[in-house]
Design an enzyme around this catalytic site. Structure first.
Site, PDB file in Angstrom:
ATOM      1  N   HIS A  74     -18.184  -3.470 -35.032  1.00  0.00           N
ATOM      2  CA  HIS A  74     -17.560  -4.725 -35.439  1.00  0.00           C
ATOM      3  C   HIS A  74     -17.022  -5.491 -34.235  1.00  0.00           C
ATOM      4  O   HIS A  74     -16.936  -6.710 -34.257  1.00  0.00           O
ATOM      5  CB  HIS A  74     -16.505  -4.475 -36.516  1.00  0.00           C
ATOM      6  CG  HIS A  74     -17.167  -4.130 -37.829  1.00  0.00           C
ATOM      7  ND1 HIS A  74     -17.050  -2.898 -38.419  1.00  0.00           N
ATOM      8  CD2 HIS A  74     -18.014  -4.841 -38.601  1.00  0.00           C
ATOM      9  CE1 HIS A  74     -17.794  -2.875 -39.513  1.00  0.00           C
ATOM     10  NE2 HIS A  74     -18.385  -4.039 -39.643  1.00  0.00           N
ATOM     11  N   CYS A 126     -30.910  -7.592 -42.646  1.00  0.00           N
ATOM     12  CA  CYS A 126     -29.748  -8.345 -42.151  1.00  0.00           C
ATOM     13  C   CYS A 126     -28.871  -7.559 -41.190  1.00  0.00           C
ATOM     14  O   CYS A 126     -27.819  -8.048 -40.774  1.00  0.00           O
ATOM     15  CB  CYS A 126     -28.917  -8.873 -43.309  1.00  0.00           C
ATOM     16  SG  CYS A 126     -28.072  -7.575 -44.223  1.00  0.00           S
TER      17      CYS A 126
END
Ligand code: PEP
Ligand code: MG
Length: 577
Positions: A209, A523
């Protein structure tokens, strides 16, 4: 002796130009002076005399106030409306700075053990860091980094006069390239905070992240650069060529000149750039659908600017980071309505994917010994928070009127998960009809394929949903049982692992058999990596959802791929056989 306040220069052998290769995290070119992010700052460890205790405690209080004031000002001014997850991390820092119990413990240690403020702070913080690092929760582990961050900031403030501290922070806002060994969210925020022109890291955590944040900020960045910190010292000139995934340390004048020209070309104002067609097309003219992954409403404009065909993944959980509570139905409606109308194209909203490494500070829930395998994504909604999902679905359906919107469920394991959500969806629609609240009846339902059981059970999943998004970041971590944020096992995060490619091809083949081949989008971060795009196209993917800032390099990789070439089609047909 280095002058007080000036960074001590480390001598790193040869001072010649060095070219190091890595992998692009966020494309672009940045040139500037290196600042090596080194957690191991020298803590002045000195004993004090009893008559110095009070003044040392006062110094400590002042340093905390200085750091806190600066942070508060920064939250107010710079981040009032900007990237939400960054704001949340800064708020974490602020919460720690106002922890009076902790400060009292530091002051008591100064008095009881006659230690300098910096030393007492180090010892007190170390207790917390050790506890956090021993935790199995990635969320708590990452809080250890926040504590280390603060120790560095307070120690810096202790060793400089207030004005010098503020000046030093302001001074950082010059063209600066951040260099790091690991990749922490707080460092990517530092890059944004001090307007760094580029980021280079040894870390290979390219789908972490922290890396996603870096892309969101649009800071040219290269990762996986081996031996980087051994070759760079503070103040060295560095060029980060995040188009080709290369870092050049101490460039020769002619290299700098060459890159200055390339950089100018890369940064041509939009109006001077030829407008690429929407989406992408291979060399042999096969259309490839290209959509955007976004984390916040401001990024819709990146979809337009990069000529992408819609939003293939809206990570809605980042909205929650804006406040310490969940947005109300009305607040969610307003945000979704803005995104749907501003996009004017298809938007796939993923319902809140909370849990695992995506924890929200004030809403943290302990979800078992192994959070990544615990109550995360749709499981969290079905097992514990149905009401939260009901409200989100209501807001999406109402905001979707007249727009092309689909709902995507994260962390789906079995068809049963989807059936439960479908039941809830029908209940919500019934409720809205009874209230005469207008909503869109056209919204379709999709599932993230990011758990191996869902990938292998793809036929059962596709029987329940209209489309799927293959989330390779999680799919690979669960497939090879290697945490995507754990540097120690990143070697297993090999997207070219044959067994993994077999799994991807398996998904595509089953979807094609069911006549739903067009309903499969990939994705994960793999789709934004131009080096891997030909491989994905060869496997049969025709729809990619990517980081918008990677559009140019991905589009070029697609244009260079000839799917009619034997090497591409034959090579990949053999995988797994
Ligand atoms: C994925 O897992 O590939 C994905 C796209 O979701 P996230 O990175 O948000 O977990
Ligand atoms: Mg995921």
């Amino acid at each position: 002796m280095a002058k007080k306040g000036a960074p001590e220069r480390i001598h790193l052998g040869s001072r010649d130009e060095v070219v190091l290769s890595g992998t692009t995290i966020c494309p672009g070119i940045g040139m500037g002076q290196a600042r090596v992010l080194d957690r191991g700052i020298a803590i002045p460890r000195s004993q004090i005399t009893p008559d110095q205790v009070q003044s040392e405690q006062r110094l400590y209080n002042k340093a905390v106030k200085l750091v806190s004031d600066h942070l508060y000002e920064h939250i107010q001014e710079d981040h009032a409306d900007s990237f939400l997850s960054a704001l949340s991390i800064l708020k974490n820092h602020q919460a720690m700075l106002t922890d009076e119990q902790f400060h009292e413990a530091v002051r008591s240690r100064i008095a009881a053990e006659s230690k300098s403020a910096a030393w007492a702070l180090e010892l007190e913080a170390q207790k917390i860091i050790t506890n956090l690092e021993a935790s199995r929760s990635p969320y708590l582990k990452s809080r250890a980094e926040d504590v280390k961050d603060l120790v560095v900031s307070i120690t810096n403030a202790l060793s400089s006069a207030p004005q010098a501290y503020t000046k030093a922070l302001r001074h950082k806002k010059e063209s600066e390239v951040l260099i790091s060994g690991t990749l922490y969210p707080s460092w990517t925020i530092e890059a944004k905070q001090f307007c760094s022109v580029a980021f280079a890291t040894e870390s290979n955590a390219l789908s972490s992240h922290a890396a996603i944040l870096l892309k969101g900020f649009g800071i040219p960045a290269v990762g996986g650069v081996k031996g980087l910190r051994e070759r760079v010292a503070d103040g060295d000139e560095v060029i980060v060529d995040a188009v080709n995934g290369v870092v050049i340390v101490r460039p020769r004048p002619e290299t700098t000149e060459r890159f200055a020209a390339v950089k100018q070309q890369f940064e041509l104002p939009e109006e001077l750039l030829p407008l690429p067609p929407l989406g992408g097309r291979t060399k042999d003219n096969i259309p490839i659908r290209l959509m955007a992954n976004i984390d916040n409403p401001d990024q819709v404009q990146l979809m337009h600017r990069n000529r992408l065909e819609g939003i293939g993944l809206f990570r809605s959980e980042f909205l929650i980071l804006r406040s310490s509570s969940f947005p109300t139905e009305k607040e969610q409606y307003d945000i979704y309505r803005h995104v749907f109308t501003a996009a004017g194209r298809r938007v796939v909203v993923r319902t809140f994917d909370i849990g695992g490494d995506k924890q929200i500070a004030d809403l943290y829930e302990c979800t078992g010994q192994n959070p990544a395998l615990g109550v995360r994504g749709v499981r969290r909604h079905l097992l514990r928070h149905r009401e939260e999902l009901r409200i989100q679905i209501r807001a999406i359906l109402c905001a979707a009127q007249g727009c092309h919107v689909d709902i995507l469920l994260p962390m789906v394991t079995t068809a049963d998960d989807i059936q439960q959500v479908k039941y809830l969806l029908e209940e919500v629609k019934k409720e809205l009809r009874e209230e005469s609240t207008p909503f869109s009846g056209e919204v379709r339902l999709g599932a993230m394929i990011e758990i191996p059981a869902a990938a292998i059970g793809i036929s059962e999943i596709l029987a329940e949903v209209d489309f799927v998004n293959v989330g390779t970041n999680d799919l690979l971590q669960y497939f090879v049982a290697a945490d995507r944020d754990n540097e120690a096992v990143l070697g297993y995060e090999d997207f070219e692992n044959k067994a993994f490619l077999w799994l991807l091809r398996f998904i595509l083949e089953r979807a094609a058999e069911l006549g739903q081949g067009n309903e499969v989008t990939i994705c994960g971060e793999i789709a934004s990596n131009p080096q891997l795009v030909p491989l994905l196209l060869g496997l049969g993917f025709r729809s990619l959802s990517i980081t918008p800032t990677s559009a140019q390099t991905v589009r070029n990789a697609i244009a260079e791929t000839d799917l009619s070439a034997q090497s591409i089609s034959r090579g990949f047909v053999k995988i797994g056989e």
